[in-house]
Design a protein around this motif. Structure first.
Motif, PDB file in Angstrom:
ATOM      1  N   ALA A  35      85.986 -26.646   3.676  1.00 17.80           N
ATOM      2  CA  ALA A  35      86.765 -26.717   4.913  1.00 17.80           C
ATOM      3  C   ALA A  35      87.631 -27.969   4.948  1.00 17.80           C
ATOM      4  O   ALA A  35      87.178 -29.075   4.638  1.00 17.80           O
ATOM      5  CB  ALA A  35      85.832 -26.683   6.120  1.00 17.80           C
ATOM      6  N   ILE A  36      88.882 -27.800   5.332  1.00 19.18           N
ATOM      7  CA  ILE A  36      89.863 -28.879   5.368  1.00 19.18           C
ATOM      8  C   ILE A  36      90.107 -29.264   6.826  1.00 19.18           C
ATOM      9  O   ILE A  36      90.482 -28.414   7.646  1.00 19.18           O
ATOM     10  CB  ILE A  36      91.185 -28.426   4.724  1.00 19.18           C
ATOM     11  CG1 ILE A  36      90.951 -28.011   3.270  1.00 19.18           C
ATOM     12  CG2 ILE A  36      92.229 -29.523   4.825  1.00 19.18           C
ATOM     13  CD1 ILE A  36      92.087 -27.196   2.690  1.00 19.18           C
ATOM     14  N   SER A  37      89.896 -30.517   7.156  1.00 20.05           N
ATOM     15  CA  SER A  37      90.140 -30.976   8.521  1.00 20.05           C
ATOM     16  C   SER A  37      91.607 -30.767   8.891  1.00 20.05           C
ATOM     17  O   SER A  37      92.509 -31.059   8.101  1.00 20.05           O
ATOM     18  CB  SER A  37      89.764 -32.455   8.657  1.00 20.05           C
ATOM     19  OG  SER A  37      88.373 -32.634   8.444  1.00 20.05           O
ATOM     20  N   VAL A  38      91.825 -30.260  10.091  1.00 20.59           N
ATOM     21  CA  VAL A  38      93.179 -29.914  10.536  1.00 20.59           C
ATOM     22  C   VAL A  38      93.779 -31.083  11.310  1.00 20.59           C
ATOM     23  O   VAL A  38      93.160 -31.598  12.248  1.00 20.59           O
ATOM     24  CB  VAL A  38      93.134 -28.660  11.437  1.00 20.59           C
ATOM     25  CG1 VAL A  38      94.525 -28.313  11.946  1.00 20.59           C
ATOM     26  CG2 VAL A  38      92.526 -27.489  10.674  1.00 20.59           C
ATOM     27  N   PRO A  52     100.039 -15.826  -0.738  1.00 19.83           N
ATOM     28  CA  PRO A  52      99.161 -16.699   0.055  1.00 19.83           C
ATOM     29  C   PRO A  52      99.844 -18.047   0.299  1.00 19.83           C
ATOM     30  O   PRO A  52     100.431 -18.629  -0.622  1.00 19.83           O
ATOM     31  CB  PRO A  52      97.923 -16.860  -0.827  1.00 19.83           C
ATOM     32  CG  PRO A  52      98.008 -15.758  -1.852  1.00 19.83           C
ATOM     33  CD  PRO A  52      99.465 -15.527  -2.057  1.00 19.83           C
ATOM     34  N   LEU A  53      99.768 -18.533   1.519  1.00 23.93           N
ATOM     35  CA  LEU A  53     100.421 -19.783   1.866  1.00 23.93           C
ATOM     36  C   LEU A  53      99.388 -20.891   2.063  1.00 23.93           C
ATOM     37  O   LEU A  53      98.386 -20.698   2.754  1.00 23.93           O
ATOM     38  CB  LEU A  53     101.235 -19.621   3.152  1.00 23.93           C
ATOM     39  CG  LEU A  53     102.344 -18.567   3.137  1.00 23.93           C
ATOM     40  CD1 LEU A  53     103.100 -18.588   4.459  1.00 23.93           C
ATOM     41  CD2 LEU A  53     103.301 -18.793   1.976  1.00 23.93           C
ATOM     42  N   THR A  54      99.662 -22.040   1.468  1.00 23.87           N
ATOM     43  CA  THR A  54      98.917 -23.253   1.769  1.00 23.87           C
ATOM     44  C   THR A  54      99.784 -24.077   2.707  1.00 23.87           C
ATOM     45  O   THR A  54     100.919 -24.427   2.374  1.00 23.87           O
ATOM     46  CB  THR A  54      98.578 -24.033   0.496  1.00 23.87           C
ATOM     47  OG1 THR A  54      97.567 -23.320  -0.231  1.00 23.87           O
ATOM     48  CG2 THR A  54      98.026 -25.415   0.840  1.00 23.87           C
ATOM     49  N   LEU A  55      99.264 -24.354   3.880  1.00 29.02           N
ATOM     50  CA  LEU A  55     100.048 -24.970   4.940  1.00 29.02           C
ATOM     51  C   LEU A  55     100.000 -26.492   4.866  1.00 29.02           C
ATOM     52  O   LEU A  55      98.989 -27.065   4.441  1.00 29.02           O
ATOM     53  CB  LEU A  55      99.515 -24.529   6.300  1.00 29.02           C
ATOM     54  CG  LEU A  55      99.537 -23.028   6.570  1.00 29.02           C
ATOM     55  CD1 LEU A  55      98.762 -22.720   7.845  1.00 29.02           C
ATOM     56  CD2 LEU A  55     100.969 -22.519   6.677  1.00 29.02           C
ATOM     57  N   PRO A  56     101.058 -27.163   5.300  1.00 25.19           N
ATOM     58  CA  PRO A  56     100.993 -28.627   5.409  1.00 25.19           C
ATOM     59  C   PRO A  56      99.801 -29.051   6.265  1.00 25.19           C
ATOM     60  O   PRO A  56      99.558 -28.495   7.340  1.00 25.19           O
ATOM     61  CB  PRO A  56     102.319 -28.981   6.091  1.00 25.19           C
ATOM     62  CG  PRO A  56     103.238 -27.859   5.730  1.00 25.19           C
ATOM     63  CD  PRO A  56     102.374 -26.631   5.697  1.00 25.19           C
ATOM     64  N   GLY A  57      99.045 -30.007   5.750  1.00 25.40           N
ATOM     65  CA  GLY A  57      97.877 -30.482   6.469  1.00 25.40           C
ATOM     66  C   GLY A  57      96.623 -29.674   6.210  1.00 25.40           C
ATOM     67  O   GLY A  57      95.537 -30.050   6.655  1.00 25.40           O
ATOM     68  N   GLN A  58      96.745 -28.573   5.488  1.00 28.40           N
ATOM     69  CA  GLN A  58      95.587 -27.738   5.174  1.00 28.40           C
ATOM     70  C   GLN A  58      95.589 -27.389   3.687  1.00 28.40           C
ATOM     71  O   GLN A  58      95.645 -26.233   3.298  1.00 28.40           O
ATOM     72  CB  GLN A  58      95.576 -26.462   6.025  1.00 28.40           C
ATOM     73  CG  GLN A  58      95.215 -26.725   7.478  1.00 28.40           C
ATOM     74  CD  GLN A  58      95.210 -25.481   8.338  1.00 28.40           C
ATOM     75  OE1 GLN A  58      95.783 -25.489   9.420  1.00 28.40           O
ATOM     76  NE2 GLN A  58      94.567 -24.427   7.877  1.00 28.40           N
ATOM     77  N   GLY A  59      95.564 -28.455   2.885  1.00 32.46           N
ATOM     78  CA  GLY A  59      95.491 -28.238   1.450  1.00 32.46           C
ATOM     79  C   GLY A  59      96.454 -29.076   0.643  1.00 32.46           C
ATOM     80  O   GLY A  59      96.338 -29.149  -0.572  1.00 32.46           O
ATOM     81  N   ASP A  60      97.405 -29.750   1.326  1.00 38.57           N
ATOM     82  CA  ASP A  60      98.359 -30.576   0.579  1.00 38.57           C
ATOM     83  C   ASP A  60      98.060 -32.067   0.719  1.00 38.57           C
ATOM     84  O   ASP A  60      98.807 -32.900   0.231  1.00 38.57           O
ATOM     85  CB  ASP A  60      99.791 -30.288   1.036  1.00 38.57           C
ATOM     86  CG  ASP A  60     100.072 -30.752   2.452  1.00 38.57           C
ATOM     87  OD1 ASP A  60      99.098 -31.046   3.183  1.00 38.57           O
ATOM     88  OD2 ASP A  60     101.256 -30.815   2.827  1.00 38.57           O
ATOM     89  N   GLY A  61      96.961 -32.390   1.402  1.00 41.47           N
ATOM     90  CA  GLY A  61      96.564 -33.781   1.525  1.00 41.47           C
ATOM     91  C   GLY A  61      97.184 -34.536   2.679  1.00 41.47           C
ATOM     92  O   GLY A  61      96.826 -35.687   2.926  1.00 41.47           O
ATOM     93  N   SER A  62      98.095 -33.926   3.417  1.00 45.60           N
ATOM     94  CA  SER A  62      98.755 -34.613   4.527  1.00 45.60           C
ATOM     95  C   SER A  62      97.884 -34.592   5.772  1.00 45.60           C
ATOM     96  O   SER A  62      97.375 -33.538   6.164  1.00 45.60           O
ATOM     97  CB  SER A  62     100.097 -33.939   4.835  1.00 45.60           C
ATOM     98  OG  SER A  62     100.656 -34.462   6.022  1.00 45.60           O
ATOM     99  N   VAL A  63      97.713 -35.742   6.407  1.00 45.22           N
ATOM    100  CA  VAL A  63      96.991 -35.792   7.680  1.00 45.22           C
ATOM    101  C   VAL A  63      97.951 -35.983   8.848  1.00 45.22           C
ATOM    102  O   VAL A  63      97.524 -36.039   9.998  1.00 45.22           O
ATOM    103  CB  VAL A  63      95.939 -36.920   7.684  1.00 45.22           C
ATOM    104  CG1 VAL A  63      94.869 -36.644   6.638  1.00 45.22           C
ATOM    105  CG2 VAL A  63      96.584 -38.279   7.458  1.00 45.22           C
ATOM    106  N   SER A  64      99.241 -36.073   8.552  1.00 43.20           N
ATOM    107  CA  SER A  64     100.232 -36.282   9.609  1.00 43.20           C
ATOM    108  C   SER A  64     101.054 -35.020   9.879  1.00 43.20           C
ATOM    109  O   SER A  64     102.019 -35.066  10.642  1.00 43.20           O
ATOM    110  CB  SER A  64     101.172 -37.436   9.241  1.00 43.20           C
ATOM    111  OG  SER A  64     101.874 -37.150   8.034  1.00 43.20           O
TER     112      SER A  64
END
Length: 228
Positions: free
Chosen positions: A144-147, A32-44
């Protein structure tokens, strides 16, 4: 076989936990992959950042993996086929079709303050969410994580025609295989219209079968991997 699992908008890798648990006894290694911006705290984070994460997982696989994309991430899975056609055994697309070259990745809902938040259940009433009870809906919305806008509005770039040689299985949750084939025939999925090997698998669920039908989804994915 390594099976790389990519969730759609607002999801991180944990959404695949029950699918992963069911895949392991079937002889496959779920990733399972956690994508940048969707679970790692990055908004950029950008679409390129997410694709880099997927490609790193492809490159790290000991053999030729199957890449699984859900919903909007069907496009990420297809981008992996474009960038690594010789490395993939198969692509599985759950509840969606790849976005065409030159189109935005997932410009579906309003972006505010640099992110696309979960819009609530209104847009998903009907077959999409029919199998989610009230508790499941509350849990989904709470998690839900804002994209980031750089992901949602990122431009899709496809260039290697060898992607059309990669076998594809379209997993059909809220729509039937017949409806998926009709979409392709009508020109609504131009990338799949050019793919040379496309199979279809039906699953009796709404848009999030990893939540409501994890064991059956695992069985379908394992069967697709075995066939590869």
């Amino acid at each position: 076989m390594d099976i790389l699992l990519i969730g759609g908008l607002w999801l991180n890798g944990s959404v695949w936990d029950r699918v992963a648990s069911a895949l392991e006894p079937l002889g496959h290694r779920p990733v399972p992959l956690t994508l940048p911006g969707q679970g790692d705290g990055s908004v950029s984070a950008t679409l390129d950042d997410q694709l880099a994460t997927v490609l790193a997982a492809v490159d790290a696989a000991p053999g030729r993996p199957m890449v699984v994309g859900h919903s909007a991430a069907c496009t990420l899975a297809w981008l992996a086929a474009d960038r690594r056609p010789e490395r993939l055994a198969k692509v599985a697309l759950i509840g969606g079709f790849p976005t065409a070259d030159g189109q935005p990745y997932a410009d579906f809902f309003e972006v505010s303050d640099g992110v696309m938040t979960f819009p609530g259940w209104g847009p998903f009433e009907g077959p999409d969410a029919a199998d989610l009870d009230d508790e499941a809906r509350r849990e989904f919305a709470a998690a839900a994580i804002s994209v980031p806008a750089g992901v949602a509005k990122g431009m899709v770039r496809l260039s290697d025609e060898r992607r059309f040689d990669v076998p594809v299985v379209v997993v059909c949750p809220e729509f039937t295989p017949e409806q998926a084939q009709e979409c392709i025939s009508d020109g609504d999925a131009p990338e799949l219209a050019r793919a040379k090997h496309v199979d279809f698998a039906d699953i009796d669920s709404g848009h999030w079968p990893m939540v409501t039908q994890p064991a059956e989804l695992a069985r379908i994915l394992a069967s697709a991997a075995d066939a590869a």
